[in-house]
Scaffold this active site. Structure first.
Site: not given
Length: 276
Positions: A168, A181
């Protein structure tokens, strides 16, 4: 075509994992689909086998079940469905045992399973259980799967294989209220580098793809409005998830002597580069 190559795709029941699994299956790979929800994995398998593109029905193996009783002989092209929670060591061990039993070897692990965690929660209000769930899934789960894949790739003949971690763009830049995250994705970059170094003697290539705003259920809110660093809410552009899948396939099909160490694939106009 890539007949004979075997891949494990985690988080294959939706989104990026589903798109990558279908891309690989369409290119002739044998693929094991894994995730926590059997029904979503079976939907992915059904998409792969519909229209006569694949023969045979998906084989469903729960982690606690034996890989097979010898009564069925599924088509080599049929995806293997294995329900597993990647944060549980016993589930991961059973997953890779099932893959070894069915296919005999492993050429690719796409470490994709992940969770964003509770959205919009300031760090001071974040429950420890929520933090731990994201860490267990995104980081510990990636490590457990990579470790199991590494062991199999090291021992098999011919030796070697490839691991691609889904990092990501949060591995580089955070969004507001995304501490769990972001922390796990930064840690995944370190894990990718360490595994890449340790895998050299065994022809194990390890890389990372950092994705920004692929159009999936997880990013649906981006198109209606996402919180920005300046406190405003604004819609963000997305890209077709199939563009990500084709990039993963390209990385996967390189000879083991070549490696895309890090790749960034993102919606061109999303607020990431520069100041937005």
């Amino acid at each position: 075509m890539s007949e004979g190559r075997v891949a494990v795709v985690t988080g294959a029941g939706s989104g990026i994992g589903r798109a990558v699994a279908l891309e690989l299956l369409g290119a002739g790979w044998s693929v094991a689909l894994t995730g926590r929800r059997t029904e979503r994995l079976e939907e992915t398998a059904a998409l792969a086998t519909s229209g006569g593109t694949r023969e045979g029905a998906p084989e469903d193996i729960a982690p606690e079940s034996a890989p097979g009783d010898g009564t069925e002989s599924p088509s080599a092209n049929a995806p293997l469905v294995v329900r597993a929670d990647v944060s549980r060591p016993d589930d991961v061990a059973a997953l890779f045992a099932a893959v070894r039993e069915r296919f005999g070897r492993l050429d690719l692990l796409f470490n994709n399973a992940g969770t964003f965690g509770p959205g919009g929660v300031p760090v001071e209000d974040l429950a420890y259980e929520a933090w731990r769930h994201v860490v267990d899934t995104n980081l510990n789960g990636a490590f457990l799967c990579a470790q199991a894949a590494y062991r199999q790739m090291k021992e098999q003949d011919p030796q070697g294989g490839r691991i691609i971690n889904n990092g990501s763009i949060s591995a580089h830049t955070p969004r507001p209220h995304s501490a769990p995250y972001t922390a796990t994705k930064h840690a995944l970059t370190g894990l990718t580098k360490a595994l890449a170094l340790d895998g050299r003697p065994y022809r194990i290539a390890v890389s990372q793809i950092d994705i920004g705003n692929a159009a999936t259920d997880m990013t649906a809110r981006m198109q209606t409005g996402a919180l920005q660093a300046n406190g405003q809410t604004a819609p963000e552009p997305v890209m077709d998830v199939s563009d990500v899948a084709r990039t993963v396939r390209h990385m996967a099909e390189l000879p083991l002597e070549a490696n895309v160490q890090f790749a960034t694939v993102l919606a061109t106009a999303m607020p990431y580069v520069g100041r937005g």
